[in-house]
Write an enzyme that holds these catalytic residues in place. Sequence first.
Site, mmCIF file in Angstrom:
data_model
loop_
_atom_site.group_PDB
_atom_site.id
_atom_site.type_symbol
_atom_site.label_atom_id
_atom_site.label_comp_id
_atom_site.label_asym_id
_atom_site.label_seq_id
_atom_site.Cartn_x
_atom_site.Cartn_y
_atom_site.Cartn_z
ATOM 1 N N HIS A 65 2.578 3.722 -9.158
ATOM 2 C CA HIS A 65 2.250 2.318 -9.416
ATOM 3 C C HIS A 65 3.406 1.616 -10.136
ATOM 4 C CE1 HIS A 65 -1.652 2.673 -7.701
ATOM 5 N NE2 HIS A 65 -2.178 3.413 -8.663
ATOM 6 N N LEU A 83 10.889 -20.448 -4.757
ATOM 7 C CA LEU A 83 9.861 -19.582 -4.161
ATOM 8 C C LEU A 83 8.505 -19.780 -4.839
ATOM 9 C CD1 LEU A 83 9.209 -17.014 -2.364
ATOM 10 C CD2 LEU A 83 9.691 -15.694 -4.430
ATOM 11 N N ASP A 113 0.833 -1.210 0.000
ATOM 12 C CA ASP A 113 0.000 0.000 0.000
ATOM 13 C C ASP A 113 0.863 1.253 0.000
ATOM 14 O OD1 ASP A 113 -2.404 1.334 -0.031
ATOM 15 O OD2 ASP A 113 -2.714 1.236 2.143
#
Length: 252
Positions: free
Chosen positions: A43, A137, A26
């Site tokens: 962004h 991962l 965020d």
Amino acid sequence: MMGRQDAPASETDAVPVPRHVAIIMDGNRRWAARRHLPRQVGHRQGVEAVRVITRAAGEMGIEYLTLYGFSSENWNRPADEVSDLMGLLKLFIRRDLAELHQNGVQVRIIGDREHLEADIVALIEEAEALTRNNSNLKLIIAFNYGGQNEITSAVRRIAREVKAGRIDPEAITQETVANHLDTAGIPDPDLIIRTSGEKRLSNFLLWQSAYAELVFSDVFWPDFSPERLKESIAEFNRRDRRFGAVAAPVKS
Ligand code: IPE
Ligand code: IPE
Ligand code: MG
């Protein structure tokens, strides 16, 4: 904060890491606003942070990394911003899929894909299919994801199976519910980090967060660095997880 970044590499590397870290990324817009930049730049920088943190998580030995990229409520943003965010997911998959695959990363996208555009769904499917057998991962991207939606869909699917006579209502367990969520097969997150100083879940992993440790970082997501991740993990490591039982005996 903790000065972890000042510790010698060998000491930092020895820190135990949680098996599953989930992050509510965020603060992109505020990061941009502070710099008098358009929000798209925020962004875009957010995607850079995704690259850096994904790499660092793999190197640190984290097994599962879940990133909240777009919530089911983010459709309430201006249309051009929604379209920017959709474009960034496409760009990320197009640009980074080969490298992720090379590094043995397994990609999985959770969230409602029925209402996404066909080209995004195709890219998501390509990413999942290509990396399906990778075992380093596990990168889970929550996109068009909402915990309440996810639980509602699970209930609907279970109800259909009950109706079809495949499930006995009395035999429904917590495991039945968990197995019908988008995250079926993924262990619950141990640590949920939220950046930007906000202290809420915003519909993220509502079922799965039952016993997660929550760590809040004041930095905006584009500034979240591997050092910050290590600080959050250090804070996690100082917590005493009791799961409703009693404190672990003090180590002698
Ligand atoms: C996080 O940053 C990215 C998404 C929610 C898609 P925001 O866009 O929410 O930025 P802030 O929180 O308004 O600063
Ligand atoms: C949560 O952030 C969603 C993502 C990080 C993708 P928001 O910025 O949308 O959440 P609220 O509106 O502050 O709760
Ligand atoms: Mg926000």
